[in-house]
Write an enzyme that holds these catalytic residues in place. Structure first.
Site, PDB file in Angstrom:
ATOM      1  N   ASN A 202       0.864  -1.174   0.000  1.00 28.99           N
ATOM      2  CA  ASN A 202       0.000   0.000   0.000  1.00 28.99           C
ATOM      3  C   ASN A 202       0.906   1.231   0.000  1.00 28.99           C
ATOM      4  O   ASN A 202       1.453   1.593   1.041  1.00 28.99           O
ATOM      5  CB  ASN A 202      -0.904  -0.027   1.237  1.00 28.99           C
ATOM      6  CG  ASN A 202      -1.730   1.240   1.376  1.00 28.99           C
ATOM      7  OD1 ASN A 202      -1.838   2.017   0.423  1.00 28.99           O
ATOM      8  ND2 ASN A 202      -2.314   1.452   2.545  1.00 28.99           N
TER       9      ASN A 202
ATOM     10  N   GLU B 133      -6.912   5.391   7.380  1.00 31.20           N
ATOM     11  CA  GLU B 133      -6.589   6.787   7.054  1.00 31.20           C
ATOM     12  C   GLU B 133      -7.757   7.442   6.315  1.00 31.20           C
ATOM     13  O   GLU B 133      -7.992   8.643   6.449  1.00 31.20           O
ATOM     14  CB  GLU B 133      -5.294   6.839   6.217  1.00 31.20           C
ATOM     15  CG  GLU B 133      -4.070   6.569   7.089  1.00 31.20           C
ATOM     16  CD  GLU B 133      -2.899   5.931   6.372  1.00 31.20           C
ATOM     17  OE1 GLU B 133      -2.896   5.895   5.124  1.00 31.20           O
ATOM     18  OE2 GLU B 133      -1.986   5.450   7.073  1.00 31.20           O
TER      19      GLU B 133
ATOM     20  N   GLY C  16       2.140   2.560  10.845  1.00 30.70           N
ATOM     21  CA  GLY C  16       3.187   3.571  10.740  1.00 30.70           C
ATOM     22  C   GLY C  16       3.875   3.898  12.054  1.00 30.70           C
ATOM     23  O   GLY C  16       4.634   4.867  12.130  1.00 30.70           O
TER      24      GLY C  16
ATOM     25  N   SER D 245       2.877  -1.821  10.553  1.00 28.25           N
ATOM     26  CA  SER D 245       4.309  -1.895  10.886  1.00 28.25           C
ATOM     27  C   SER D 245       4.953  -3.238  10.547  1.00 28.25           C
ATOM     28  O   SER D 245       5.811  -3.733  11.286  1.00 28.25           O
ATOM     29  CB  SER D 245       4.547  -1.524  12.351  1.00 28.25           C
ATOM     30  OG  SER D 245       4.224  -0.172  12.568  1.00 28.25           O
TER      31      SER D 245
HETATM   32  P1  PGA Z   1       2.585   0.586   7.714  1.00 25.01           P
HETATM   33  O1  PGA Z   1       1.136   0.807   7.025  1.00 25.01           O
HETATM   34  O2  PGA Z   1       3.107  -0.727   7.197  1.00 25.01           O
HETATM   35  O3  PGA Z   1       3.393   1.751   7.298  1.00 25.01           O
HETATM   36  O4  PGA Z   1       2.319   0.521   9.192  1.00 25.01           O
HETATM   37  C1  PGA Z   1       0.251  -0.261   6.826  1.00 25.01           C
HETATM   38  C2  PGA Z   1      -1.038   0.242   6.235  1.00 25.01           C
HETATM   39  O5  PGA Z   1      -1.459   1.359   6.580  1.00 25.01           O
HETATM   40  O6  PGA Z   1      -1.665  -0.435   5.409  1.00 25.01           O
END
Ligand code: PGA
Length: 220
Positions: A7, A86, A153, A183
């Site tokens: 993503n 998000e 994140g 993460s």
């Molecule tokens: P991240 O995002 O791996 O940066 O934590 C995952 C996501 O939002 O799909």
């Protein structure tokens, strides 16, 4: 097949799409999907399938600035992420997510439908509500992505035992396969991928670098 989905969020460039199309490693029993911003989807080729990060809930018409599931299908997109936290944070409701999922199902896209609790929220209550409200009654072509909002994140992840318990709970409640997001990095991908109940990984930050994403594909 185990799913590994990138993503890119609102990141990436034509050059990055080109690099991923030529340098992405082939996974063993892994289906890899790249979900760049809309304008880069057609540039994805090679070992990865094409995915999108959103779509509109109608298949065409007077909706300025929107992109429909039918348009995504037309350019060879196979997957669409819906209901990412998000987007929910920006006002997307579960009801809207369900309408988008139905549009995607109509044209045969595979839906990666995101759910997850916020920090401090009651896990079972939040998850049951999102399952009830976001998933269409007809459940074909839907995979759930379990993403604890606090893990996205942040560099923090639940324990492996917590991931297994969460995935098995969601599987029981929804009858659907569940992939994990939040993460995921090269150094924790293997352990998470092998946790009981985990059918794939949804990777944000670590999917923007070809070496780290290749390492994740190689680790699972
Ligand atoms: P991240 O995002 O791996 O940066 O934590 C995952 C996501 O939002 O799909």
């Amino acid at each position: 097949m185990f799913l590994v989905i990138a993503n890119w969020k609102m990141n990436g460039s034509a050059a990055l799409a080109q690099q991923f199309s030529t340098c992405l490693r082939m996974g063993n029993k892994v289906e890899t999907v790249i979900c760049p911003p809309y304008h880069l989807i057609s540039s994805i080729s090679g070992n990865a399938k094409r995915g999108a990060q959103n779509c509109y809930w109608e298949l065409g018409g007077a909706h300025t600035g929107e992109v429909s599931a039918a348009m995504l299908k037309d350019i060879g997109t196979e997957f669409v992420i819906l209901g990412h936290s998000e987007r929910r944070e920006d006002g997307e409701t579960s009801q809207l997510v369900a309408k988008k999922a139905i549009a995607a199902q109509k044209v045969g896209l595979r839906v990666v439908l995101c759910i997850g609790e916020k920090e401090g929220e009651d896990f079972e209550f939040a998850i049951n509500k999102q399952i009830r409200e976001s998933i269409p009654a007809q459940r074909s072509n839907i995979i759930i992505a379990y993403e604890p909002v606090w893990a996205i994140g942040s560099g923090r992840t639940p324990t492996i035992a917590q991931i297994s318990a969460a995935h098995n709970f969601i599987k029981r409640q929804s009858g659907l396969n569940v992939i994990y997001g939040g993460s995921v990095k090269a150094d924790n991908a293997r352990e998470i991928a092998h946790a009981d109940g985990v059918s794939g990984l949804l990777v944000g930050g670590a999917s923007l670098d070809i070496n780290s994403f290749n390492a994740i594909i190689g680790a699972v």
